[in-house]
Each structure stands twice: as C-alpha cells, then as structure tokens.
Design a protein around this motif. Structure first.
Motif, PDB file in Angstrom:
ATOM      1  N   ARG A  72       0.821  -1.202   0.000  1.00 31.32           N
ATOM      2  CA  ARG A  72       0.000   0.000   0.000  1.00 31.32           C
ATOM      3  C   ARG A  72       0.865   1.265   0.000  1.00 31.32           C
ATOM      4  O   ARG A  72       0.577   2.256  -0.705  1.00 31.32           O
ATOM      5  CB  ARG A  72      -0.924  -0.021   1.207  1.00 31.32           C
ATOM      6  N   ALA A  73       1.939   1.242   0.788  1.00 31.76           N
ATOM      7  CA  ALA A  73       2.838   2.396   0.808  1.00 31.76           C
ATOM      8  C   ALA A  73       3.500   2.603  -0.556  1.00 31.76           C
ATOM      9  O   ALA A  73       3.667   3.749  -1.026  1.00 31.76           O
ATOM     10  CB  ALA A  73       3.888   2.209   1.902  1.00 31.76           C
ATOM     11  N   ARG A  74       3.868   1.499  -1.188  1.00 31.08           N
ATOM     12  CA  ARG A  74       4.470   1.612  -2.521  1.00 31.08           C
ATOM     13  C   ARG A  74       3.465   2.138  -3.544  1.00 31.08           C
ATOM     14  O   ARG A  74       3.794   2.962  -4.423  1.00 31.08           O
ATOM     15  CB  ARG A  74       5.040   0.260  -2.948  1.00 31.08           C
ATOM     16  N   GLU A  75       2.193   1.681  -3.470  1.00 29.03           N
ATOM     17  CA  GLU A  75       1.169   2.158  -4.401  1.00 29.03           C
ATOM     18  C   GLU A  75       0.881   3.652  -4.187  1.00 29.03           C
ATOM     19  O   GLU A  75       0.628   4.399  -5.156  1.00 29.03           O
ATOM     20  CB  GLU A  75      -0.116   1.347  -4.224  1.00 29.03           C
ATOM     21  N   LEU A  76       0.934   4.076  -2.890  1.00 26.53           N
ATOM     22  CA  LEU A  76       0.751   5.499  -2.633  1.00 26.53           C
ATOM     23  C   LEU A  76       1.844   6.317  -3.317  1.00 26.53           C
ATOM     24  O   LEU A  76       1.581   7.386  -3.906  1.00 26.53           O
ATOM     25  CB  LEU A  76       0.746   5.769  -1.132  1.00 26.53           C
ATOM     26  N   LEU A 112      -6.646   4.567  -0.472  1.00 22.39           N
ATOM     27  CA  LEU A 112      -5.486   3.922   0.158  1.00 22.39           C
ATOM     28  C   LEU A 112      -5.043   4.674   1.411  1.00 22.39           C
ATOM     29  O   LEU A 112      -4.609   4.064   2.397  1.00 22.39           O
ATOM     30  CB  LEU A 112      -4.320   3.841  -0.836  1.00 22.39           C
ATOM     31  N   LEU A 113      -5.186   6.005   1.342  1.00 23.94           N
ATOM     32  CA  LEU A 113      -4.798   6.797   2.507  1.00 23.94           C
ATOM     33  C   LEU A 113      -5.734   6.535   3.689  1.00 23.94           C
ATOM     34  O   LEU A 113      -5.289   6.486   4.845  1.00 23.94           O
ATOM     35  CB  LEU A 113      -4.822   8.279   2.125  1.00 23.94           C
ATOM     36  N   ASP A 114      -7.014   6.316   3.383  1.00 24.59           N
ATOM     37  CA  ASP A 114      -7.953   5.959   4.465  1.00 24.59           C
ATOM     38  C   ASP A 114      -7.587   4.618   5.094  1.00 24.59           C
ATOM     39  O   ASP A 114      -7.655   4.442   6.322  1.00 24.59           O
ATOM     40  CB  ASP A 114      -9.378   5.943   3.915  1.00 24.59           C
ATOM     41  N   GLU A 115      -7.221   3.662   4.248  1.00 22.75           N
ATOM     42  CA  GLU A 115      -6.817   2.339   4.791  1.00 22.75           C
ATOM     43  C   GLU A 115      -5.525   2.452   5.592  1.00 22.75           C
ATOM     44  O   GLU A 115      -5.354   1.788   6.622  1.00 22.75           O
ATOM     45  CB  GLU A 115      -6.631   1.360   3.629  1.00 22.75           C
ATOM     46  N   HIS A 116      -4.643   3.302   5.122  1.00 23.50           N
ATOM     47  CA  HIS A 116      -3.352   3.417   5.809  1.00 23.50           C
ATOM     48  C   HIS A 116      -3.464   4.162   7.133  1.00 23.50           C
ATOM     49  O   HIS A 116      -2.573   4.036   7.988  1.00 23.50           O
ATOM     50  CB  HIS A 116      -2.364   4.153   4.890  1.00 23.50           C
ATOM     51  N   PRO A 121      -2.366   6.040  12.845  1.00 22.39           N
ATOM     52  CA  PRO A 121      -3.287   7.104  13.259  1.00 22.39           C
ATOM     53  C   PRO A 121      -2.519   8.272  13.878  1.00 22.39           C
ATOM     54  O   PRO A 121      -1.611   8.067  14.692  1.00 22.39           O
ATOM     55  CB  PRO A 121      -4.184   6.403  14.280  1.00 22.39           C
ATOM     56  N   GLY A 122      -2.879   9.484  13.471  1.00 20.58           N
ATOM     57  CA  GLY A 122      -2.223  10.663  14.026  1.00 20.58           C
ATOM     58  C   GLY A 122      -0.869  10.958  13.435  1.00 20.58           C
ATOM     59  O   GLY A 122      -0.163  11.835  13.966  1.00 20.58           O
ATOM     60  N   ASN A 123      -0.476  10.285  12.359  1.00 22.66           N
ATOM     61  CA  ASN A 123       0.822  10.556  11.737  1.00 22.66           C
ATOM     62  C   ASN A 123       0.784  11.929  11.065  1.00 22.66           C
ATOM     63  O   ASN A 123      -0.128  12.221  10.283  1.00 22.66           O
ATOM     64  CB  ASN A 123       1.149   9.462  10.716  1.00 22.66           C
ATOM     65  N   LEU A 164       5.784   9.102   4.530  1.00 16.80           N
ATOM     66  CA  LEU A 164       4.786   8.127   4.960  1.00 16.80           C
ATOM     67  C   LEU A 164       5.254   6.703   4.694  1.00 16.80           C
ATOM     68  O   LEU A 164       5.027   5.801   5.502  1.00 16.80           O
ATOM     69  CB  LEU A 164       3.465   8.407   4.246  1.00 16.80           C
ATOM     70  N   ARG A 165       5.945   6.517   3.556  1.00 15.89           N
ATOM     71  CA  ARG A 165       6.456   5.163   3.245  1.00 15.89           C
ATOM     72  C   ARG A 165       7.508   4.734   4.255  1.00 15.89           C
ATOM     73  O   ARG A 165       7.516   3.589   4.730  1.00 15.89           O
ATOM     74  CB  ARG A 165       7.036   5.166   1.837  1.00 15.89           C
ATOM     75  N   LYS A 166       8.396   5.658   4.625  1.00 21.00           N
ATOM     76  CA  LYS A 166       9.424   5.335   5.614  1.00 21.00           C
ATOM     77  C   LYS A 166       8.802   5.068   6.991  1.00 21.00           C
ATOM     78  O   LYS A 166       9.251   4.174   7.728  1.00 21.00           O
ATOM     79  CB  LYS A 166      10.426   6.474   5.702  1.00 21.00           C
ATOM     80  N   ALA A 167       7.782   5.848   7.338  1.00 20.69           N
ATOM     81  CA  ALA A 167       7.102   5.595   8.620  1.00 20.69           C
ATOM     82  C   ALA A 167       6.455   4.223   8.630  1.00 20.69           C
ATOM     83  O   ALA A 167       6.424   3.536   9.668  1.00 20.69           O
ATOM     84  CB  ALA A 167       6.068   6.692   8.867  1.00 20.69           C
ATOM     85  N   THR A 168       5.907   3.857   7.470  1.00 22.56           N
ATOM     86  CA  THR A 168       5.313   2.509   7.375  1.00 22.56           C
ATOM     87  C   THR A 168       6.375   1.435   7.584  1.00 22.56           C
ATOM     88  O   THR A 168       6.141   0.440   8.300  1.00 22.56           O
ATOM     89  CB  THR A 168       4.649   2.338   6.002  1.00 22.56           C
ATOM     90  N   ASN A 169       7.536   1.609   6.983  1.00 32.04           N
ATOM     91  CA  ASN A 169       8.624   0.625   7.167  1.00 32.04           C
ATOM     92  C   ASN A 169       9.068   0.563   8.633  1.00 32.04           C
ATOM     93  O   ASN A 169       9.343  -0.528   9.159  1.00 32.04           O
ATOM     94  CB  ASN A 169       9.801   0.985   6.272  1.00 32.04           C
TER      95      ASN A 169
END
Length: 509
Positions: A72-76, A112-116, A121-123, A164-169
């Motif tokens: 999802r982060a990659r698709e974003l 995708l942003l809603d799912e992420h 939350p709160g990022n 956001l992708r780095k935060a996901t990782n």
C-alpha cells in the motif's frame, strides 16, 4: 530448618498415603509410575505446542500485514508520481482526458490513505497528505495556466508521501521487534516451565523408585538376617505391591520353619550329649576301677587294654565336647573383650595338654614374656586349644612345636607351627570347612570330627580376626592367628615386640 521440616512432612504424608493405598501388583505400580511421571512431560509438550501455535499464528498474521502495508505504501508513492505526471501533462497539452486520469488517481490515493490511516493514526505526514489531497482534488476545475502555476506544490506532496512510506517501514520493523521480544519472553517462560515440570518428573521418579526399592530392601534385610541368624523376634511387615508382600509372608514362614528346625536340632544335641555322656561316664568309671585293681590285680596285657579303653573314652568325650562347642559358637556370636596376657593363655593351654605332649615326646618352646592384648579371652584360648590338639594329633612323634606372638601396631599375630607331614594342596581349600577331614591320618585311637579348625576360624572371625595357613615357615605346618585390638577407646602404649614359641595345631581334624 524449614526445608528439613518440609522434606520430613512430605515423606510422612507419602508414607500415610502409601499405607492407605497400596497397588495390588508390582506391574500396576510400575505402570502407575510411568503414567504419573509422564504426566508433567505431557503437560509440558501440550504447553509447548500451544505456545508454538500462538507464535506461528502471530508471525503469519504479522507477515501478511507487513506485505499489505508495504504494498500500500508503494502504491501510494506510485499514485503520487502518476498524479504529478498527469497534472504536468495537462498543463502542457491541455487535454481534458488527462485531468480525468488525475481525478481517478486522486480518488484511488484517497482510498489507500484511508486504509493506511488505521496503521498510522495521528501521523503528521498522513495528516498533511490528507490536507494536500483536498487541495489537489480541485485542480481539474482550474485552467491549464492555473494548474501550471500550482505544480510546485507536488514537491511537498511527494516529500510527505516518501515520509509516509518510511514511517510505514519503521512501523513494520517495530512490529517485527515486538514479535521477536514476544518470542523471547515465551521462550523464557517455556524454559521455566520445562525446568519446573522436569523437576516434578524427577521427584516423582525418585518417589516411585523409593516405593519400589523400599520393600525390596526390606526383603533383602530379612534374607540377610535369616542367613546370619540374627533376625529380630518381631520383623517389620513388608509394605508394597502384593507380590513383594506375599514374598515377605513366605519369608516369615521360612523364618518360623528355620526356628523350629533349629529348636529341634538343639534339642537333639542336648539329648545326644546326655545319652552319650551317661554310658561314657560309666565306661570311664569302670576302667578307672579296673586300673585301681579294685576287681583284682591286672596282668600287663590286661592293664594295656584297660588304658587303651580309657584313652579312647577320653578322646570320645573330647569329640562330644567339640561338637557341642561348635554348635554353641554358631548360635552365640556375642564377644566379650577384655585385657589379658597372651603368655598366660598359652601356658594354660600347654598345661591342659601337658600329659599328651609328654606322651608324644614333642619339644615345646614357650616364651614367657608378658604380652597384654584386648580381645575375647575365652575364644582366643579355644583357638589355641584346638590348634594344640591338632598339632598333637597330626604332628611328628618327638617333633618340634612352636608358638610365636608378635605385636604390629594395633594387630597381634600368633603363629602356631609344628614339624610333621605337610598339609596336602588338595586339602587347603576346605581346611576350615566344618566336618571336613583331610587325607592325612590322625595319630590316635579315634578319628577326628573335622570341626576343630572350623571352630577356631569362627572364633577368630567373631573377633574381626583371621586364621590362615602360613606357607613361609621353617616348620612343616604353621597357622597364623591375626587379632585386632578390640577396644572402644583409649590409646595403647608401645609394647616391645614379643616372640613366643609354643604349641602348633596342624588343623587337620
């Protein structure tokens, strides 16, 4: 103190349970032991399986979530690039279809942003992207020139998307570390449970081993007491499986039977000694009257026959007394230790056999220096008496007899030696067996009973000593009696070594 009390309490409770409940068979006890010992191990295996299943499920779910979140982060990131590309192309070529593509990409990015948002939350980057996305959704309504002026904002949008992708990782990495910590905690807990349950299994193994070994050891002690003749009058009841309890009852029956047979033997010996000694006394009294010429003067030939009868009667009386002494020794193992002079005991033994020694013509050498020792005086005297008697019976006529006594620290060695026919090699192995008679001929009117040396050896053993045949001696036959200093306390003074020479018993009864 608390641990000792706990162990004592545990053993007491176990004994009470054992008395109230007893397996009916040894097989039942063994099977029960296996089941009870395996129970903690089964619990351990079940808990280990549950923990492994939990960790496996957690790892599986985490892996799936990590894959979904990474995708999802990659698709974003890809959608952000495509949205910027569509906007720039629209500003250049001014084709309305490009803005439709932009709107579709923006809508997909919003979903995708809603799912992420459930993951982060709160990022702040996600909040910023949500605000910028609201602005970007209004671009299709602007003219190409206005869109061209707003293209610089896509740089900030891309920056927040990459953040956001780095935060996901980082979130995924934290989850992996959490799973690793969880696995370590589970492993430590599993090790503690393993130690506790294995210890419980070992304690149960020791308990059931004790329950199985205890009656066996009780039976062993009963058997040893039966063999030694020192069984207590009231034996403890065997507690354990039915087979061992039955065996204990059989031992009780055997003990009673042996006691009955022993009583019969004692009664037989008492009656036999009385029945033999009564007519023997009459015979010896008659020979004494004939020797005193009460019935008239005897011719030399008649006197020789009377003396032969009297000597044979005396030797028969000696054999009867030896047999009674042997039986008494077998059932009276009590030892009375006292201080006495070895030289005095030797003189008493020699005085007892003085006439026989003179008749034999043996040269007796006796040392008269005092040598005090602590042992059983009567048993020691009996040993020497039997050895002297055998030496007279089997020794060489006109030969030599020697008795040597030497103290070596807390051990006394007495050697009795005589000249004569050496003991055959075939007889040495059974020399101290009761009622065994060797191949050498006894010099006398009657044959020996074969118990003199057995009595002597038993008397030595009762004093923790030994009676052996010594091969390294100048004379033909030599027996060595070794006795320890049987004292309860106190130090002995160093006595000069003494060497006595006296009578040797050939030991071939």
């Amino acid at each position: 103190m608390t641990l000792t009390f706990f162990l004592h309490r545990t053993v007491s409770m176990t004994s009470q349970v054992s008395r109230r409940w007893r397996p009916r068979s040894l097989l039942q006890l063994v099977l029960l032991a296996f089941l009870v010992v395996m129970l903690p191990l089964a619990v351990l295996m079940f808990q280990a399986g549950e923990v492994l299943s939990e960790l496996s499920q957690l790892a599986n779910v985490s892996a799936r979530q990590a894959v979904d979140q990474t995708r999802r982060a990659r698709e974003l990131s890809n959608l952000a690039v495509e949205m910027e590309r569509s906007a720039r192309q629209y500003a250049v070529v001014e084709q309305p279809g490009l803005m439709e593509i932009f709107s579709d990409k923006a809508e997909a990015f919003s979903k995708l942003l809603d799912e992420h948002q459930r993951l982060l939350p709160g990022n702040p980057d996600l909040i910023a992207l949500r605000q910028q996305l609201d602005w970007l959704t209004g671009l299709p309504a602007l003219t190409p020139e206005a869109v061209s002026e707003e293209l610089d904002r896509f740089a900030s949008f891309a920056t927040h998307t990459e953040a956001l992708r780095k935060a996901t990782n980082r979130q995924i990495d934290n989850r992996i570390e959490s799973i690793s910590d969880r696995a370590g905690e589970v492993q430590r807990r599993l090790w503690l449970q393993t130690a506790a349950l294995v210890s419980a299994s070992l304690l149960l193994m020791l308990l059931f081993t004790w329950l199985i070994i205890r009656p066996i050891r009780q039976l062993e002690r009963r058997i040893l007491s039966l063999g030694s003749g020192a069984e207590p009058p009231l034996a403890h009841h065997i507690q354990g499986p039915a087979e061992l309890v039955s065996l204990g009852e059989r031992l009780d029956w055997l003990s009673a039977r042996l006691n009955e047979l022993e009583a019969q033997k004692q009664q037989f010996l008492r009656h036999m000694s009385h029945e033999l000694k009564t007519p023997l006394a009459s015979v010896r009294e008659g020979t004494a009257l004939l020797s005193d010429d009460v019935a008239g003067a005897l011719s030399p030939r008649q006197r020789e026959i009377v003396e032969l009868i009297d000597a044979s009667g005396e030797e028969l009386q000696t054999l009867i007394e030896q047999l009674l002494d042997y039986n008494l020794l077998q059932h009276n193992q009590g030892v009375i230790n006292e201080r006495f002079d070895i030289a005095t005991v030797i003189k008493e033994v020699l005085a007892k056999h003085q006439l026989a020694l003179e008749k034999k013509g043996m040269q007796v050498i006796a040392h008269h220096q005092p040598l005090e020792w602590r042992a059983d005086r009567s048993r020691t005297m009996r040993i020497l008496d039997n050895l002297v008697s055998n030496a007279i019976a089997y020794g060489e006529d006109g030969g030599d007899l020697e008795l040597r006594a030497q103290r070596r620290g807390r051990t006394l060695a007495i050697e009795v030696a005589n000249s004569g026919e050496p003991i055959a090699d075939e007889d040495r192995g059974q020399l101290f067996d009761a009622f065994y008679q060797g191949r050498a001929r006894r010099k006398g009117a009657l044959k020996g009973s074969g118990i003199g040396l057995s009595v002597a050896a038993d008397c030595a053993k009762a004093q923790n000593g030994t009676l052996t045949l010594n091969d390294d001696d100048p004379l033909d036959v030599c027996f060595r009696l070794t006795l320890p200093w049987n004292a309860e306390a106190g130090n002995e003074t160093n006595t000069p070594q003494a060497r006595l020479t006296a009578v040797s018993n050939d030991a071939r009864n």
